[in-house]
Design a protein around this motif. Structure first.
Motif, PDB file in Angstrom:
ATOM      1  N   LEU A 188      -7.658  13.940 -12.009  1.00 50.47           N
ATOM      2  CA  LEU A 188      -7.059  13.626 -10.713  1.00 50.47           C
ATOM      3  C   LEU A 188      -5.986  14.640 -10.299  1.00 50.47           C
ATOM      4  O   LEU A 188      -5.301  14.442  -9.297  1.00 50.47           O
ATOM      5  CB  LEU A 188      -6.479  12.208 -10.725  1.00 50.47           C
ATOM      6  CG  LEU A 188      -7.516  11.094 -10.899  1.00 50.47           C
ATOM      7  CD1 LEU A 188      -6.836   9.748 -11.086  1.00 50.47           C
ATOM      8  CD2 LEU A 188      -8.488  11.059  -9.733  1.00 50.47           C
ATOM      9  N   ALA A 189      -5.844  15.736 -11.047  1.00 53.80           N
ATOM     10  CA  ALA A 189      -4.872  16.779 -10.686  1.00 53.80           C
ATOM     11  C   ALA A 189      -5.238  17.361  -9.324  1.00 53.80           C
ATOM     12  O   ALA A 189      -6.408  17.571  -9.022  1.00 53.80           O
ATOM     13  CB  ALA A 189      -4.853  17.879 -11.738  1.00 53.80           C
ATOM     14  N   GLY A 190      -4.217  17.581  -8.503  1.00 53.26           N
ATOM     15  CA  GLY A 190      -4.418  18.183  -7.187  1.00 53.26           C
ATOM     16  C   GLY A 190      -4.870  17.192  -6.129  1.00 53.26           C
ATOM     17  O   GLY A 190      -5.091  17.573  -4.980  1.00 53.26           O
ATOM     18  N   LYS A 191      -4.976  15.918  -6.477  1.00 54.71           N
ATOM     19  CA  LYS A 191      -5.456  14.918  -5.520  1.00 54.71           C
ATOM     20  C   LYS A 191      -4.333  13.945  -5.158  1.00 54.71           C
ATOM     21  O   LYS A 191      -3.543  13.543  -6.005  1.00 54.71           O
ATOM     22  CB  LYS A 191      -6.624  14.135  -6.112  1.00 54.71           C
ATOM     23  CG  LYS A 191      -7.847  14.996  -6.383  1.00 54.71           C
ATOM     24  CD  LYS A 191      -8.972  14.147  -6.937  1.00 54.71           C
ATOM     25  CE  LYS A 191     -10.246  14.827  -7.255  1.00 54.71           C
ATOM     26  NZ  LYS A 191     -10.552  16.130  -6.990  1.00 54.71           N
ATOM     27  N   ALA A 192      -4.300  13.571  -3.874  1.00 51.55           N
ATOM     28  CA  ALA A 192      -3.405  12.504  -3.434  1.00 51.55           C
ATOM     29  C   ALA A 192      -4.066  11.183  -3.811  1.00 51.55           C
ATOM     30  O   ALA A 192      -5.291  11.050  -3.744  1.00 51.55           O
ATOM     31  CB  ALA A 192      -3.191  12.583  -1.928  1.00 51.55           C
ATOM     32  N   LEU A 193      -3.258  10.225  -4.247  1.00 55.26           N
ATOM     33  CA  LEU A 193      -3.780   8.935  -4.677  1.00 55.26           C
ATOM     34  C   LEU A 193      -3.240   7.830  -3.773  1.00 55.26           C
ATOM     35  O   LEU A 193      -2.042   7.783  -3.494  1.00 55.26           O
ATOM     36  CB  LEU A 193      -3.365   8.655  -6.125  1.00 55.26           C
ATOM     37  CG  LEU A 193      -3.666   9.744  -7.153  1.00 55.26           C
ATOM     38  CD1 LEU A 193      -3.179   9.319  -8.532  1.00 55.26           C
ATOM     39  CD2 LEU A 193      -5.144  10.080  -7.185  1.00 55.26           C
ATOM     40  N   GLU A 218       0.871  -1.175   0.000  1.00 56.80           N
ATOM     41  CA  GLU A 218       0.000   0.000   0.000  1.00 56.80           C
ATOM     42  C   GLU A 218       0.903   1.217   0.000  1.00 56.80           C
ATOM     43  O   GLU A 218       1.923   1.243   0.686  1.00 56.80           O
ATOM     44  CB  GLU A 218      -0.889   0.021   1.249  1.00 56.80           C
ATOM     45  CG  GLU A 218      -1.968  -1.027   1.222  1.00 56.80           C
ATOM     46  CD  GLU A 218      -2.949  -0.900   2.389  1.00 56.80           C
ATOM     47  OE1 GLU A 218      -2.968   0.151   3.065  1.00 56.80           O
ATOM     48  OE2 GLU A 218      -3.677  -1.871   2.614  1.00 56.80           O
ATOM     49  N   PHE A 219       0.538   2.225  -0.795  1.00 57.23           N
ATOM     50  CA  PHE A 219       1.324   3.452  -0.820  1.00 57.23           C
ATOM     51  C   PHE A 219       0.436   4.619  -1.218  1.00 57.23           C
ATOM     52  O   PHE A 219      -0.642   4.442  -1.765  1.00 57.23           O
ATOM     53  CB  PHE A 219       2.547   3.330  -1.741  1.00 57.23           C
ATOM     54  CG  PHE A 219       2.234   3.002  -3.171  1.00 57.23           C
ATOM     55  CD1 PHE A 219       2.114   4.003  -4.124  1.00 57.23           C
ATOM     56  CD2 PHE A 219       2.075   1.682  -3.573  1.00 57.23           C
ATOM     57  CE1 PHE A 219       1.837   3.702  -5.447  1.00 57.23           C
ATOM     58  CE2 PHE A 219       1.801   1.368  -4.901  1.00 57.23           C
ATOM     59  CZ  PHE A 219       1.684   2.379  -5.839  1.00 57.23           C
ATOM     60  N   ARG A 220       0.936   5.805  -0.919  1.00 58.65           N
ATOM     61  CA  ARG A 220       0.220   7.053  -1.203  1.00 58.65           C
ATOM     62  C   ARG A 220       1.115   7.925  -2.073  1.00 58.65           C
ATOM     63  O   ARG A 220       2.311   8.045  -1.822  1.00 58.65           O
ATOM     64  CB  ARG A 220      -0.091   7.748   0.114  1.00 58.65           C
ATOM     65  CG  ARG A 220      -0.694   9.128  -0.018  1.00 58.65           C
ATOM     66  CD  ARG A 220      -0.815   9.755   1.385  1.00 58.65           C
ATOM     67  NE  ARG A 220      -1.187  11.125   1.319  1.00 58.65           N
ATOM     68  CZ  ARG A 220      -2.436  11.575   1.328  1.00 58.65           C
ATOM     69  NH1 ARG A 220      -3.428  10.727   1.421  1.00 58.65           N
ATOM     70  NH2 ARG A 220      -2.689  12.866   1.265  1.00 58.65           N
ATOM     71  N   LEU A 221       0.521   8.523  -3.093  1.00 57.63           N
ATOM     72  CA  LEU A 221       1.236   9.458  -3.945  1.00 57.63           C
ATOM     73  C   LEU A 221       0.642  10.845  -3.760  1.00 57.63           C
ATOM     74  O   LEU A 221      -0.566  11.031  -3.883  1.00 57.63           O
ATOM     75  CB  LEU A 221       1.121   9.049  -5.418  1.00 57.63           C
ATOM     76  CG  LEU A 221       1.671   7.683  -5.807  1.00 57.63           C
ATOM     77  CD1 LEU A 221       1.443   7.427  -7.288  1.00 57.63           C
ATOM     78  CD2 LEU A 221       3.142   7.565  -5.458  1.00 57.63           C
ATOM     79  N   GLU A 222       1.497  11.799  -3.481  1.00 57.24           N
ATOM     80  CA  GLU A 222       1.068  13.190  -3.403  1.00 57.24           C
ATOM     81  C   GLU A 222       0.841  13.676  -4.839  1.00 57.24           C
ATOM     82  O   GLU A 222       1.371  13.093  -5.789  1.00 57.24           O
ATOM     83  CB  GLU A 222       2.125  14.033  -2.689  1.00 57.24           C
ATOM     84  CG  GLU A 222       2.305  13.672  -1.227  1.00 57.24           C
ATOM     85  CD  GLU A 222       1.018  13.784  -0.409  1.00 57.24           C
ATOM     86  OE1 GLU A 222       0.234  14.747  -0.642  1.00 57.24           O
ATOM     87  OE2 GLU A 222       0.793  12.922   0.454  1.00 57.24           O
ATOM     88  N   PRO A 223       0.079  14.756  -5.030  1.00 58.09           N
ATOM     89  CA  PRO A 223      -0.178  15.248  -6.392  1.00 58.09           C
ATOM     90  C   PRO A 223       1.087  15.412  -7.235  1.00 58.09           C
ATOM     91  O   PRO A 223       1.093  15.086  -8.422  1.00 58.09           O
ATOM     92  CB  PRO A 223      -0.881  16.583  -6.163  1.00 58.09           C
ATOM     93  CG  PRO A 223      -1.579  16.410  -4.854  1.00 58.09           C
ATOM     94  CD  PRO A 223      -0.635  15.558  -4.027  1.00 58.09           C
ATOM     95  N   SER A 224       2.181  15.870  -6.631  1.00 58.29           N
ATOM     96  CA  SER A 224       3.424  16.084  -7.380  1.00 58.29           C
ATOM     97  C   SER A 224       4.016  14.784  -7.932  1.00 58.29           C
ATOM     98  O   SER A 224       4.780  14.799  -8.884  1.00 58.29           O
ATOM     99  CB  SER A 224       4.462  16.786  -6.504  1.00 58.29           C
ATOM    100  OG  SER A 224       4.772  15.963  -5.385  1.00 58.29           O
ATOM    101  N   GLU A 225       3.645  13.639  -7.340  1.00 60.89           N
ATOM    102  CA  GLU A 225       4.139  12.341  -7.797  1.00 60.89           C
ATOM    103  C   GLU A 225       3.148  11.666  -8.741  1.00 60.89           C
ATOM    104  O   GLU A 225       3.413  10.587  -9.262  1.00 60.89           O
ATOM    105  CB  GLU A 225       4.354  11.405  -6.603  1.00 60.89           C
ATOM    106  CG  GLU A 225       5.305  11.927  -5.562  1.00 60.89           C
ATOM    107  CD  GLU A 225       5.249  11.109  -4.292  1.00 60.89           C
ATOM    108  OE1 GLU A 225       6.248  10.424  -4.013  1.00 60.89           O
ATOM    109  OE2 GLU A 225       4.209  11.135  -3.593  1.00 60.89           O
ATOM    110  N   ALA A 226       1.988  12.294  -8.919  1.00 57.09           N
ATOM    111  CA  ALA A 226       0.917  11.684  -9.712  1.00 57.09           C
ATOM    112  C   ALA A 226       0.589  12.587 -10.904  1.00 57.09           C
ATOM    113  O   ALA A 226       1.345  12.655 -11.862  1.00 57.09           O
ATOM    114  CB  ALA A 226      -0.306  11.436  -8.826  1.00 57.09           C
ATOM    115  N   TYR A 227      -0.531  13.305 -10.839  1.00 60.68           N
ATOM    116  CA  TYR A 227      -0.979  14.122 -11.974  1.00 60.68           C
ATOM    117  C   TYR A 227      -0.747  15.612 -11.777  1.00 60.68           C
ATOM    118  O   TYR A 227      -1.276  16.425 -12.526  1.00 60.68           O
ATOM    119  CB  TYR A 227      -2.452  13.837 -12.265  1.00 60.68           C
ATOM    120  CG  TYR A 227      -2.651  12.426 -12.762  1.00 60.68           C
ATOM    121  CD1 TYR A 227      -2.365  12.094 -14.083  1.00 60.68           C
ATOM    122  CD2 TYR A 227      -3.078  11.422 -11.906  1.00 60.68           C
ATOM    123  CE1 TYR A 227      -2.511  10.803 -14.549  1.00 60.68           C
ATOM    124  CE2 TYR A 227      -3.231  10.113 -12.358  1.00 60.68           C
ATOM    125  CZ  TYR A 227      -2.936   9.818 -13.670  1.00 60.68           C
ATOM    126  OH  TYR A 227      -3.070   8.536 -14.129  1.00 60.68           O
TER     127      TYR A 227
END
Length: 143
Positions: free
Chosen positions: A127-132, A60-69
Motif C-alpha cells: 500500500l506504499a504510495g497510496k492514499a487510504l 470517515e477519513f482519508r490518509l495520505e501516503p505519508s500518514e499510512a505506509y
C-alpha cells in the motif's frame, strides 16, 4: 468516554483505495479490530484518527501516503540472483516471498520481474504510495 492514548478499543472498519477497491475490512476477519491507542500497533494516521471518538461513533477519513505506509520508494526494488531463491519454488511475477536481511529480520517482497538469471524484488509495502480511505465505527472502549 472519549478515546485517549492507552485505551484498548475495538472497531469495525472498511479500508478502500481511491478507485473504490476494498483493501481490508473487519468483515474479512469476522471480528472487530482490537488495538491499544498510541502503542504503535496500527499506522500512525489511523491511531490519530480514532482519538477523541466515542463508543458507537462512526467516522470517515482519508490518509495520505505519508500518514499510512509512506511514499513508494524505487530504491526498494532490486535484482536478486535466481540462485538465491529456494530451488523448490517456481518463481512467478506477483508472488510474495519472505526475504531475510543481514540482521536476520524477515521482510515481505513481491516478485515484479523474472529474468533468466535474476528476479526483481520489490520490498515496498503493497500500500506504499497510496492514499487510504477508511469508514470506521467504535464498538468498545476500555481503559
Amino acid at each position: 468516554m472519549s478515546i485517549k492514548d492507552g485505551d484498548t478499543i475495538k472497531i469495525d472498519y472498511k479500508g478502500t483505495l481511491d478507485d473504490g477497491t476494498v483493501f481490508d475490512s473487519s468483515e474479512n476477519h469476522e471480528e472487530p479490530l482490537e488495538f491499544t491507542v498510541g502503542a504503535g500497533q496500527v499506522i500512525q494516521g489511523f491511531d490519530d484518527a480514532v482519538r477523541d471518538m466515542k463508543e458507537g461513533e462512526e467516522k470517515e477519513f482519508r490518509l495520505e501516503p505519508s500518514e499510512a505506509y509512506g511514499e513508494y520508494n524505487e530504491g526498494l526494488s532490486q535484482p536478486v540472483p535466481k540462485d538465491n531463491i529456494q530451488s523448490d519454488i517456481d518463481v512467478e511475477v506477483g508472488m510474495m516471498l519472505l526475504v531475510k536481511t543481514p540482521d536476520g529480520q524477515e521482510l515481505p517482497a513481491k516478485i515484479v520481474e523474472v529474468g533468466d538469471e535474476e528476479v526483481i524484488l520489490d520490498m515496498n509495502h503493497p500500500l506504499a504510495g497510496k492514499a487510504l480511505n477508511f469508514n470506521i465505527q467504535v464498538k468498545e472502549i476500555s481503559s
